[in-house]
Design a protein around this motif. Structure first.
Motif, PDB file in Angstrom:
ATOM      1  N   MET A   1      20.134  33.584  -3.889  1.00 26.64           N
ATOM      2  CA  MET A   1      19.232  33.936  -4.976  1.00 26.64           C
ATOM      3  C   MET A   1      18.730  35.368  -4.825  1.00 26.64           C
ATOM      4  O   MET A   1      18.576  36.098  -5.814  1.00 26.64           O
ATOM      5  CB  MET A   1      18.054  32.961  -5.012  1.00 26.64           C
ATOM      6  CG  MET A   1      18.425  31.522  -5.356  1.00 26.64           C
ATOM      7  SD  MET A   1      19.245  31.337  -6.949  1.00 26.64           S
ATOM      8  CE  MET A   1      17.909  31.772  -8.068  1.00 26.64           C
TER       9      MET A   1
ATOM     10  N   SER B   1      21.123  37.971  -6.159  1.00 25.63           N
ATOM     11  CA  SER B   1      21.067  38.159  -7.609  1.00 25.63           C
ATOM     12  C   SER B   1      19.923  39.073  -8.006  1.00 25.63           C
ATOM     13  O   SER B   1      20.040  39.864  -8.940  1.00 25.63           O
ATOM     14  CB  SER B   1      20.897  36.807  -8.313  1.00 25.63           C
ATOM     15  OG  SER B   1      22.064  36.050  -8.214  1.00 25.63           O
TER      16      SER B   1
ATOM     17  N   SER C   1      23.132  40.745 -13.387  1.00 22.82           N
ATOM     18  CA  SER C   1      22.962  39.299 -13.465  1.00 22.82           C
ATOM     19  C   SER C   1      22.302  38.836 -14.756  1.00 22.82           C
ATOM     20  O   SER C   1      22.656  37.784 -15.291  1.00 22.82           O
ATOM     21  CB  SER C   1      22.127  38.809 -12.273  1.00 22.82           C
ATOM     22  OG  SER C   1      22.748  39.131 -11.055  1.00 22.82           O
ATOM     23  N   LEU C   2      21.350  39.601 -15.277  1.00 19.12           N
ATOM     24  CA  LEU C   2      20.579  39.143 -16.420  1.00 19.12           C
ATOM     25  C   LEU C   2      20.645  40.074 -17.625  1.00 19.12           C
ATOM     26  O   LEU C   2      20.919  39.636 -18.740  1.00 19.12           O
ATOM     27  CB  LEU C   2      19.111  38.941 -16.011  1.00 19.12           C
ATOM     28  CG  LEU C   2      18.823  37.826 -15.004  1.00 19.12           C
ATOM     29  CD1 LEU C   2      17.339  37.789 -14.691  1.00 19.12           C
ATOM     30  CD2 LEU C   2      19.281  36.478 -15.542  1.00 19.12           C
TER      31      LEU C   2
ATOM     32  N   GLN D   1      29.624  33.037 -15.733  1.00 20.10           N
ATOM     33  CA  GLN D   1      28.641  33.352 -14.703  1.00 20.10           C
ATOM     34  C   GLN D   1      28.614  32.295 -13.603  1.00 20.10           C
ATOM     35  O   GLN D   1      28.450  32.634 -12.418  1.00 20.10           O
ATOM     36  CB  GLN D   1      27.250  33.480 -15.329  1.00 20.10           C
ATOM     37  CG  GLN D   1      27.067  34.723 -16.180  1.00 20.10           C
ATOM     38  CD  GLN D   1      27.260  36.009 -15.410  1.00 20.10           C
ATOM     39  OE1 GLN D   1      26.736  36.181 -14.314  1.00 20.10           O
ATOM     40  NE2 GLN D   1      28.030  36.923 -15.966  1.00 20.10           N
TER      41      GLN D   1
ATOM     42  N   ASN E   1      29.395  33.612  -9.890  1.00 16.92           N
ATOM     43  CA  ASN E   1      28.369  33.521  -8.848  1.00 16.92           C
ATOM     44  C   ASN E   1      28.831  32.669  -7.674  1.00 16.92           C
ATOM     45  O   ASN E   1      28.638  33.043  -6.508  1.00 16.92           O
ATOM     46  CB  ASN E   1      27.085  32.923  -9.441  1.00 16.92           C
ATOM     47  CG  ASN E   1      26.358  33.889 -10.349  1.00 16.92           C
ATOM     48  OD1 ASN E   1      26.323  35.091 -10.102  1.00 16.92           O
ATOM     49  ND2 ASN E   1      25.771  33.391 -11.415  1.00 16.92           N
TER      50      ASN E   1
ATOM     51  N   ALA F   1      22.723  27.363  -5.793  1.00 12.08           N
ATOM     52  CA  ALA F   1      22.257  28.706  -6.148  1.00 12.08           C
ATOM     53  C   ALA F   1      22.986  29.227  -7.378  1.00 12.08           C
ATOM     54  O   ALA F   1      22.370  29.780  -8.300  1.00 12.08           O
ATOM     55  CB  ALA F   1      22.451  29.658  -4.971  1.00 12.08           C
TER      56      ALA F   1
ATOM     57  N   THR G   1      21.814  27.337 -10.458  1.00 13.51           N
ATOM     58  CA  THR G   1      20.457  27.748 -10.830  1.00 13.51           C
ATOM     59  C   THR G   1      20.475  29.055 -11.605  1.00 13.51           C
ATOM     60  O   THR G   1      19.844  29.188 -12.661  1.00 13.51           O
ATOM     61  CB  THR G   1      19.583  27.906  -9.577  1.00 13.51           C
ATOM     62  OG1 THR G   1      19.502  26.661  -8.883  1.00 13.51           O
ATOM     63  CG2 THR G   1      18.178  28.354  -9.950  1.00 13.51           C
ATOM     64  N   LYS G   2      21.226  30.030 -11.082  1.00 14.92           N
ATOM     65  CA  LYS G   2      21.300  31.335 -11.744  1.00 14.92           C
ATOM     66  C   LYS G   2      21.911  31.205 -13.136  1.00 14.92           C
ATOM     67  O   LYS G   2      21.430  31.830 -14.094  1.00 14.92           O
ATOM     68  CB  LYS G   2      22.115  32.302 -10.879  1.00 14.92           C
ATOM     69  CG  LYS G   2      21.384  32.754  -9.627  1.00 14.92           C
ATOM     70  CD  LYS G   2      22.189  33.740  -8.809  1.00 14.92           C
ATOM     71  CE  LYS G   2      23.213  33.056  -7.950  1.00 14.92           C
ATOM     72  NZ  LYS G   2      23.887  33.975  -7.005  1.00 14.92           N
ATOM     73  N   SER G   3      22.949  30.386 -13.266  1.00 20.51           N
ATOM     74  CA  SER G   3      23.605  30.226 -14.562  1.00 20.51           C
ATOM     75  C   SER G   3      22.706  29.503 -15.558  1.00 20.51           C
ATOM     76  O   SER G   3      22.652  29.870 -16.735  1.00 20.51           O
ATOM     77  CB  SER G   3      24.914  29.455 -14.390  1.00 20.51           C
ATOM     78  OG  SER G   3      25.783  30.139 -13.524  1.00 20.51           O
TER      79      SER G   3
ATOM     80  N   LEU H   1      20.083  31.848 -16.727  1.00 18.86           N
ATOM     81  CA  LEU H   1      20.697  32.789 -17.652  1.00 18.86           C
ATOM     82  C   LEU H   1      20.899  32.146 -19.021  1.00 18.86           C
ATOM     83  O   LEU H   1      20.653  32.775 -20.057  1.00 18.86           O
ATOM     84  CB  LEU H   1      22.041  33.268 -17.093  1.00 18.86           C
ATOM     85  CG  LEU H   1      22.853  34.197 -17.998  1.00 18.86           C
ATOM     86  CD1 LEU H   1      22.087  35.490 -18.254  1.00 18.86           C
ATOM     87  CD2 LEU H   1      24.212  34.482 -17.384  1.00 18.86           C
TER      88      LEU H   1
END
Length: 255
Positions: free
Chosen positions: A16, A19, A26-27, A73, A77, A111, A114-116, A119
């Motif tokens: 995390m 990112s 990433s965003l 993504q 990731n 992880a 979570t990021k995806s 997003l």
């Protein structure tokens, strides 16, 4: 062996944090890309195609846009997360640590998922600035969002283990996943296709994922929500079985 929560949290937190160091990529970049899609598709095509299945075209493409980013993504990731330790050689330290294969997968896939998912929610909020949105089934929207993020993160983990260079990391997402997404009804309904092509489209697994996610928004889809859920779960368990085989055999991890 007891569950090593500290080990899982350490890997998860590291992923995390990576990112956050690349926040722009990433965003911000996906948000800008989403805005451009709305300008091009929502403005140019939407002015000529007002509704699809009773849904304004600008709102109709929102689930497809989210899925397009979610697929790419999640894969990126997870694949980069496990490939980089292989590239630097630190994978052997992870494998020799008191962390089980299940815990390693939980950390890296968790992880990436979570990021995806975050997003996806950010893209949803961005889309709300362009078109009025109404989510008919918010529970199922979140369920599909989390399940698809996790499934494609598992798929990305497999790609990261399989890849032997950075070019191979991009091979499957660019040459397979992205074309299947564009051909899977991300920006149109497959009911608009000629009958023959409509039959061919039903063999595209991405159709079922996008259709289920769109049903959660508007109650309409190219296939039944039951078929979408079964297809998503089937892909999830197939990826889970492949990951289990990788750790059982040590494929491209221990050799």
């Amino acid at each position: 062996m007891r569950f090593n929560g500290h080990g899982v949290w350490a890997i998860y937190r590291f992923e995390m944090a990576r990112s956050l160091r690349t926040l722009w990529q990433s965003l911000v970049t996906p948000v800008i890309t989403t805005s451009l899609y709305f300008v091009v598709f929502g403005g140019a095509i939407g002015s000529r195609m007002t509704e699809v299945d009773g849904v304004p075209y600008g709102a109709f493409i929102v689930p497809g846009l989210i899925m397009l980013s979610l697929f790419t993504q999640s894969i990126f990731n997870a694949s980069f997360g496990i490939y980089f330790p292989k590239f630097t050689g630190t994978i052997y330290e992870i494998l020799s640590a008191p962390v089980s294969s299940l815990e390693i997968v939980l950390a890296y896939v968790g992880a990436a998922a979570t990021k995806s998912a975050v997003l996806g929610l950010i893209i949803l909020a961005t889309a709300a600035l362009f078109v009025p949105l109404h989510i008919l089934h918010p529970f199922w929207m979140l369920a599909f969002l989390i399940l698809i993020s996790t499934t494609f993160a598992l798929f990305g983990f497999i790609i990261g283990v399989w890849a032997q260079n950075f070019e191979q990391l991009q091979l499957v997402p660019m040459l397979i996943v992205t074309p299947l997404t564009f051909l899977g009804g991300a920006f149109y309904s497959i009911e608009m296709l000629p009958e023959g092509w409509r039959t061919v489209a039903l063999f595209n697994p991405v159709v079922y994922l996008i259709s289920g996610f769109r049903w959660a928004f508007y109650g309409v889809g190219d296939v039944s929500v039951q078929a979408s859920l079964l297809a998503t779960l089937g892909f999830f368990f197939a990826c889970l079985a492949a990951v289990g085989w990788i750790f059982k055999t040590g494929y491209r991890l221990k050799n």
